[in-house]
Enzyme design. Structure first.
Site, short mmCIF file in Angstrom:
data_model
loop_
_atom_site.label_atom_id
_atom_site.label_comp_id
_atom_site.label_asym_id
_atom_site.label_seq_id
_atom_site.Cartn_x
_atom_site.Cartn_y
_atom_site.Cartn_z
N HIS A 4 46.63 77.37 62.74
CA HIS A 4 48.05 76.99 62.67
C HIS A 4 48.16 75.66 61.92
CE1 HIS A 4 52.05 75.65 63.78
NE2 HIS A 4 52.32 76.94 63.99
N GLU A 21 52.39 81.24 56.82
CA GLU A 21 53.35 80.25 57.31
C GLU A 21 53.35 79.05 56.36
OE1 GLU A 21 54.32 80.80 61.70
OE2 GLU A 21 52.69 79.38 61.57
#
Ligand code: PEP
Length: 262
Positions: free
Chosen positions: A98, A170
């Site tokens: 992430h 992302e």
């Protein structure tokens, strides 16, 4: 076989065990995903045991994921969590890479590769995040950046692991409260490049790896992303942190998805 449609949220550093357990229980009770749709929830480590306690008997319900893990299985790594610890709780998947961990946690492509190898050896599912920064986008190297992250992260892994792998694209400039929502036109070429990179690396089986989009997704913009041919799901933050929000984004996504695949 068509690729599954995957949808889920990461609570980041939010929620107590009781709050996460209530969320999971209500979600499981109120949402019945249609065939070919998989749901997941990624609470903080401290909520995992409480959420697993609310798992319907027989292991149904949305997958439960952890937000990170160490590559070693045990040892002198204060504050870390290992794959065997996650397996002992029965979690389904681990989130790796992430942007907030690559940033604040100073994770590198090389350490992420070690984590992916450890997760694969433990037979955990992995949701592996890739994404370019605003500066990289500005220099026009978004495709190269995500391909590098993917190639290094997956180095040394073979085709056998692919059924347990999902990628989340992302863009760093689009996630979180300060993010700028992306347009589908920003996402389409990167998702296609990720698909091509997976196929070049693994052959036809690489094309079957689900690619999710994440970054400032809301009920209003979800449709535009899920209509893209290389997007197989959504990874949502803030907009899905209530059960109502989760259901609203999912409903908007599924309506658009079904219409676009007719
Ligand atoms: C994220 O941080 O991974 C994310 C998708 O967050 P948000 O949807 O809140 O932008």
């Amino acid at each position: 076989m068509p690729r599954p449609f995957l949808f889920g949220t990461n609570f980041k550093m939010n929620q107590t065990p009781a709050e996460s357990a209530r969320f999971y229980e209500e979600l499981t009770r109120s949402v019945e995903p249609p065939p070919g749709v998989g749901l997941f929830v990624i609470p903080p480590f401290t909520s995992l045991a409480a959420v697993m306690d609310r798992r319907p008997p027989g292991g149904g319900g949305p997958w439960v994921g952890a937000q990170n893990m160490h590559w070693e299985s045990e040892g002198a790594y204060t504050g870390e969590i290992s794959a065997p610890m996650l397996l002992a709780l029965g979690v389904d998947l681990v989130l790796l890479g992430h942007a907030e961990r690559r940033g604040h946690g100073q994770e590198t492509d090389e350490t992420l590769n070690k984590k992916l190898l450890a997760a694969a050896a433990a037979r955990l599912r992995v949701l592996f995040c890739v994404g370019e920064t605003a500066a990289e986008k500005g220099y026009g190297v978004g495709p190269e950046t995500v391909a590098r992250q993917l190639k290094i992260g997956l180095h040394g892994l073979d085709e056998e692991f692919l059924p347990r792998l999902q990628i989340a694209y992302e863009p760093v400039w689009s996630i979180g409260a300060g993010g700028t929502p992306a347009a589908p036109g920003d996402v389409a070429p990167i998702a296609a490049h990720l698909r091509a990179t997976l196929a070049a690396r693994f052959g036809p089986a690489g094309s079957d790896v689900p690619i999710l989009y994440g970054g400032s997704v809301t009920p209003a913009n979800a449709a535009g992303f899920v209509r893209l041919p290389d997007v197989d799901g959504l990874f949502v933050g803030r907009a899905a942190w209530t059960v109502d929000g989760y259901r609203d984004v999912l409903a908007a996504a599924l309506v658009a998805r079904v219409a676009s695949r007719r």
